[in-house]
Design a protein around this motif. Structure first.
Motif, PDB file in Angstrom:
ATOM      1  N   VAL A   1      17.940  26.757  28.324  1.00  0.00           N
ATOM      2  CA  VAL A   1      17.013  25.630  28.390  1.00  0.00           C
ATOM      3  C   VAL A   1      15.805  25.922  27.523  1.00  0.00           C
ATOM      4  O   VAL A   1      15.236  27.020  27.571  1.00  0.00           O
ATOM      5  N   THR A   2      15.416  24.936  26.721  1.00  0.00           N
ATOM      6  CA  THR A   2      14.187  25.030  25.938  1.00  0.00           C
ATOM      7  C   THR A   2      13.112  24.154  26.557  1.00  0.00           C
ATOM      8  O   THR A   2      13.366  22.989  26.867  1.00  0.00           O
ATOM      9  N   VAL A   3      11.937  24.718  26.749  1.00  0.00           N
ATOM     10  CA  VAL A   3      10.786  23.984  27.281  1.00  0.00           C
ATOM     11  C   VAL A   3       9.637  24.147  26.298  1.00  0.00           C
ATOM     12  O   VAL A   3       9.351  25.259  25.845  1.00  0.00           O
ATOM     13  N   GLY A   4       8.992  23.046  25.967  1.00  0.00           N
ATOM     14  CA  GLY A   4       7.912  23.111  25.002  1.00  0.00           C
ATOM     15  C   GLY A   4       6.583  22.618  25.520  1.00  0.00           C
ATOM     16  O   GLY A   4       5.700  23.399  25.876  1.00  0.00           O
ATOM     17  N   THR A   5       6.435  21.303  25.602  1.00  0.00           N
ATOM     18  CA  THR A   5       5.139  20.705  25.923  1.00  0.00           C
ATOM     19  C   THR A   5       4.510  21.283  27.185  1.00  0.00           C
ATOM     20  O   THR A   5       3.315  21.595  27.218  1.00  0.00           O
ATOM     21  N   ALA A   6       5.306  21.434  28.238  1.00  0.00           N
ATOM     22  CA  ALA A   6       4.764  21.908  29.517  1.00  0.00           C
ATOM     23  C   ALA A   6       4.262  23.338  29.442  1.00  0.00           C
ATOM     24  O   ALA A   6       3.478  23.776  30.298  1.00  0.00           O
ATOM     25  N   LEU A   7       4.677  24.080  28.417  1.00  0.00           N
ATOM     26  CA  LEU A   7       4.245  25.471  28.278  1.00  0.00           C
ATOM     27  C   LEU A   7       3.153  25.657  27.235  1.00  0.00           C
ATOM     28  O   LEU A   7       2.276  26.504  27.421  1.00  0.00           O
ATOM     29  N   THR A   8       3.193  24.880  26.162  1.00  0.00           N
ATOM     30  CA  THR A   8       2.350  25.242  25.026  1.00  0.00           C
ATOM     31  C   THR A   8       1.498  24.114  24.462  1.00  0.00           C
ATOM     32  O   THR A   8       0.786  24.333  23.469  1.00  0.00           O
ATOM     33  N   ARG A   9       1.532  22.944  25.054  1.00  0.00           N
ATOM     34  CA  ARG A   9       0.658  21.869  24.567  1.00  0.00           C
ATOM     35  C   ARG A   9      -0.396  21.570  25.630  1.00  0.00           C
ATOM     36  O   ARG A   9      -0.242  20.674  26.459  1.00  0.00           O
TER      37      ARG A   9
ATOM     38  N   HIS B   1      -1.738  18.016  26.353  1.00  0.00           N
ATOM     39  CA  HIS B   1      -0.865  17.112  27.100  1.00  0.00           C
ATOM     40  C   HIS B   1      -0.857  17.453  28.590  1.00  0.00           C
ATOM     41  O   HIS B   1      -0.945  16.562  29.447  1.00  0.00           O
ATOM     42  N   VAL B   2      -0.715  18.740  28.891  1.00  0.00           N
ATOM     43  CA  VAL B   2      -0.657  19.142  30.295  1.00  0.00           C
ATOM     44  C   VAL B   2      -1.979  18.830  31.001  1.00  0.00           C
ATOM     45  O   VAL B   2      -1.992  18.352  32.145  1.00  0.00           O
ATOM     46  N   THR B   3      -3.086  19.074  30.333  1.00  0.00           N
ATOM     47  CA  THR B   3      -4.388  18.721  30.899  1.00  0.00           C
ATOM     48  C   THR B   3      -4.452  17.223  31.187  1.00  0.00           C
ATOM     49  O   THR B   3      -4.963  16.794  32.227  1.00  0.00           O
ATOM     50  N   GLY B   4      -3.913  16.438  30.268  1.00  0.00           N
ATOM     51  CA  GLY B   4      -3.895  14.995  30.453  1.00  0.00           C
ATOM     52  C   GLY B   4      -3.103  14.564  31.671  1.00  0.00           C
ATOM     53  O   GLY B   4      -3.481  13.602  32.365  1.00  0.00           O
ATOM     54  N   TRP B   5      -2.007  15.259  31.974  1.00  0.00           N
ATOM     55  CA  TRP B   5      -1.235  14.926  33.177  1.00  0.00           C
ATOM     56  C   TRP B   5      -2.085  15.096  34.430  1.00  0.00           C
ATOM     57  O   TRP B   5      -2.103  14.233  35.313  1.00  0.00           O
TER      58      TRP B   5
ATOM     59  N   LYS C   1      -5.394  15.291  34.591  1.00  0.00           N
ATOM     60  CA  LYS C   1      -6.529  14.379  34.531  1.00  0.00           C
ATOM     61  C   LYS C   1      -6.151  12.989  35.022  1.00  0.00           C
ATOM     62  O   LYS C   1      -6.882  12.351  35.811  1.00  0.00           O
ATOM     63  N   ALA C   2      -4.996  12.501  34.607  1.00  0.00           N
ATOM     64  CA  ALA C   2      -4.536  11.186  35.036  1.00  0.00           C
ATOM     65  C   ALA C   2      -4.289  11.155  36.542  1.00  0.00           C
ATOM     66  O   ALA C   2      -4.612  10.159  37.218  1.00  0.00           O
ATOM     67  N   ALA C   3      -3.721  12.235  37.083  1.00  0.00           N
ATOM     68  CA  ALA C   3      -3.454  12.286  38.518  1.00  0.00           C
ATOM     69  C   ALA C   3      -4.762  12.290  39.311  1.00  0.00           C
ATOM     70  O   ALA C   3      -4.887  11.621  40.355  1.00  0.00           O
ATOM     71  N   VAL C   4      -5.754  13.032  38.833  1.00  0.00           N
ATOM     72  CA  VAL C   4      -7.038  13.076  39.513  1.00  0.00           C
ATOM     73  C   VAL C   4      -7.724  11.705  39.481  1.00  0.00           C
ATOM     74  O   VAL C   4      -8.230  11.227  40.502  1.00  0.00           O
ATOM     75  N   GLU C   5      -7.721  11.081  38.316  1.00  0.00           N
ATOM     76  CA  GLU C   5      -8.379   9.772  38.205  1.00  0.00           C
ATOM     77  C   GLU C   5      -7.673   8.702  39.010  1.00  0.00           C
ATOM     78  O   GLU C   5      -8.318   7.758  39.512  1.00  0.00           O
ATOM     79  N   ALA C   6      -6.342   8.838  39.149  1.00  0.00           N
ATOM     80  CA  ALA C   6      -5.592   7.838  39.910  1.00  0.00           C
ATOM     81  C   ALA C   6      -5.951   7.848  41.391  1.00  0.00           C
ATOM     82  O   ALA C   6      -5.752   6.850  42.096  1.00  0.00           O
ATOM     83  N   ARG C   7      -6.486   8.974  41.870  1.00  0.00           N
ATOM     84  CA  ARG C   7      -6.859   9.077  43.285  1.00  0.00           C
ATOM     85  C   ARG C   7      -8.342   8.846  43.490  1.00  0.00           C
ATOM     86  O   ARG C   7      -8.845   9.042  44.585  1.00  0.00           O
TER      87      ARG C   7
END
Length: 223
Positions: A200-208, A211-215, A217-223
């Motif tokens: 399995v290759t994983v990219g964004t979740a490990l090294t971007r 993007h991960v910060t944005g995930w 951030k969006a969850a925090v703002e949604a609540r």
């Protein structure tokens, strides 16, 4: 142990920072790669000749290398030219990945594969469909990846998440299967392995980080 044996049952970390972002520097990519290996990555996927040249001396695991281009006359972005293959081979790639889709391109997939083999490297076919994989195997690819499923006009309709159907179809072909694309949680990585992936290759979740910060951030703002 062969390169494929060393990757079988393992994790490949794709160390590709956001283009032109603060982490888009060869020394930082090399540090990301070393950190991923320290965390248990069995292989790496590295984009660009300079990034590859910086990474190769600091890690001992296999490196899958690509070179991305934005072409005016083709949708193909991943290692489209024979010269790209030569440059990646000289910079230390163990495996060279290329776009294996049936789309207009500057060089044929057969020519790209011949160049990879001529350089003494293994070829990974970045596929979007079963037909892509079948053609790639006939032409001599060592690895079939689900990399482009969901990223071509033909497959744009498919839902988010790992393409387990394509993984299973590639497994039925008897190929070494690399699950790649839209795998951003440990649960999805496990799902890919259960579907029949060899690795399995994983990219964004490990090294971007952006993007991960944005995930979060969006969850925090949604609540």
């Amino acid at each position: 142990m062969t390169i494929l044996d060393s990757l079988r049952g393992g994790l490949v970390a794709s160390c590709q920072p956001v283009d032109d972002g603060p982490m888009d520097r060869p020394d930082i990519v090399a540090a990301m790669a070393a950190a991923a290996v320290a965390g248990g990555a069995d292989g790496l996927r590295i984009e660009g000749v300079e990034n590859l040249a910086a990474t190769r001396p600091v890690v001992g695991v296999p490196i899958i290398a690509i070179l991305k281009r934005d072409l005016d006359d083709s949708p193909v972005r991943i290692t489209p030219y024979l010269a790209d293959v030569e440059a990646l081979a000289q910079a230390g790639a163990d495996i060279i990945a290329y776009d294996a889709t049936d789309r207009a391109r500057p060089e044929t997939t057969a020519a790209i594969l011949a160049a990879i083999h001529g350089a003494g490297k293994l070829a990974m076919a970045d596929c979007s469909t079963l037909a892509d994989g079948q053609r790639a195997l006939k032409e001599g690819a060592a690895i079939l990846g689900t990399t482009l499923s969901g990223y071509t006009e033909e497959t744009a309709h498919r839902p988010d998440g790992v393409d387990t159907d394509l993984i299973a179809a590639f497994r039925d072909l008897g190929a070494f299967v690399m699950a790649e694309g839209r795998i951003n949680t440990p649960e999805l990585a496990a799902q890919a392995m259960a579907a029949g992936a060899d690795a399995v290759t994983v990219g964004t979740a490990l090294t971007r980080l952006e993007h991960v910060t944005g995930w979060f951030k969006a969850a925090v703002e949604a609540r």
